[in-house]
Design an enzyme around this catalytic site. Structure first.
Site, PDB file in Angstrom:
ATOM      1  CG  LEU A 298      -1.930  -1.078   1.417  1.00 58.79           C
ATOM      2  CD1 LEU A 298      -2.646  -0.920   2.762  1.00 58.79           C
ATOM      3  CD2 LEU A 298      -2.929  -1.076   0.275  1.00 58.79           C
ATOM      4  CG  ASP A 299       0.575   4.265  -2.965  1.00 62.15           C
ATOM      5  OD1 ASP A 299       1.430   3.477  -3.406  1.00 62.15           O
ATOM      6  OD2 ASP A 299      -0.315   4.781  -3.679  1.00 62.15           O
ATOM      7  NE  ARG A 300       4.852   9.000   2.925  1.00 60.34           N
ATOM      8  CZ  ARG A 300       5.658  10.011   2.591  1.00 60.34           C
ATOM      9  NH1 ARG A 300       6.920  10.003   2.938  1.00 60.34           N
ATOM     10  NH2 ARG A 300       5.185  11.037   1.889  1.00 60.34           N
TER      11      ARG A 300
END
Length: 328
Positions: free
Chosen positions: A152-154
């Site tokens: 997942l993106d940050r």
């Protein structure tokens, strides 16, 4: 590495040197990261007529640039760190975690610690050195990604699964490859879409104008997202549900921008709102408004598992603020 020669045409005049070089390298079919190029500038390995140039220098004329791209620095084995985790499910084969926004999944350039992997290793009480008890690695993954099947993106919060055994890793990776994993996200977007549901199918590749971003007009890979409007949030925003048929990097963020309704407070794919009240909400949020709400997969033992994650408090508050501003 041996020097690379890159021609910059008159069309690039006035552009920053680093951006012009990225676009030209993409045209040559070369993959290069911004951090890799920045290291070359720092080492004075980017030259015009034998003289080193700076990344922010504006191109004054068409010319040929000579540069050397330094090899990326190897990443070390991930180490345990005492970081709290929200565990949704755990058994002998897999771990499902509700990741907060702001946490990077695994180490990479600029993020050597404080990651979800560091937290998982501490939670599982695994040692510093690789051993028979260590988390498994997918072929091609570096030592900084043990147990990782997807990311997942940050600044995307929500559900992520980590494999604890090699059979689990292989089984889950196969489901991701075949796109049989159930993944749905809730996102707040700018504007209220005219559609109720929409299936978006595009290409997916690096954006030559900004290598941090992905474009629906580049690359050979296919990206498919199903969008459904859950409800309008006043007149300036809406809550959408995004269901993935494929799982490309930044896919939802790219597709939301593509349909004219970028994810709220997304600094990479959306412009800051012109409305001062929305701009304040965007700045105060401190993350983009995208949450991985549903995750379903077939467990290695054959069970079908599905998990739900509610919106985090900061997104609930944002919805309340947007709806309140839309009331007469």
């Amino acid at each position: 590495m041996s020097p690379v020669r890159v021609g910059l045409s008159e069309a690039a005049i006035g552009q920053r040197m680093d951006r012009a070089l990225v676009a030209a390298l993409v045209d040559q079919g070369r993959e290069v990261t911004r951090s890799q190029l920045a290291r070359s500038f720092t080492a004075k390995l980017v030259r015009i007529d034998g003289r080193a140039v700076k990344p922010g220098a504006r191109l004054e004329r068409a010319c040929e640039v000579e540069l050397e791209l330094l090899a990326p620095e190897p990443l070390a084995h991930a180490v345990p760190e005492a970081i709290p985790l929200t565990i949704v499910h755990e058994d002998a084969a897999a771990l499902v975690i509700d990741k907060p926004a702001g946490m990077v999944v695994h180490a990479g350039p600029g993020h050597s610690e404080g990651t979800l992997v560091n937290a998982v290793l501490h939670h599982l009480k695994l040692g510093l050195e690789p051993s028979a008890d260590s988390l498994p690695l997918l072929p091609g993954n570096g030592p900084e990604r043990p147990g990782i099947v997807h990311r997942l993106d940050r600044d995307t919060s929500g559900l992520i699964v980590v494999a604890k055994t090699l059979p689990a890793l292989e089984a889950l990776a196969g489901q991701f490859r075949e796109h049989t994993i159930t993944r749905a996200y809730l996102g707040i977007v700018l504007g209220v879409p005219s559609f109720t549901t929409q299936r978006v199918e595009t290409r997916h590749g690096r954006d030559p104008a900004d290598r941090r971003r992905f474009s629906p007009d580049q690359g050979e890979r296919r990206a498919v997202t199903n969008m459904r409007v859950v409800r309008a949030l006043g007149e300036r925003a809406a809550l959408l549900r995004f269901e993935l048929e494929t799982g490309r990097t930044h896919q939802i963020r790219m597709h939301a921008r593509h349909v004219g309704h970028p994810i709220f407070a997304d600094p990479l794919y959306a412009r800051r709102p012109r409305d001062p009240k929305l701009r304040t909400l965007s700045d105060e949020l401190g993350r983009h408004a995208l949450h991985a709400a549903t995750l379903g997969f077939v467990h290695p033992d054959g069970r079908r598992l599905e998990f739900e994650s509610p919106l985090p408090p900061e997104l609930d508050r944002l919805i309340e603020e947007l709806e309140a501003r839309g009331r007469p």
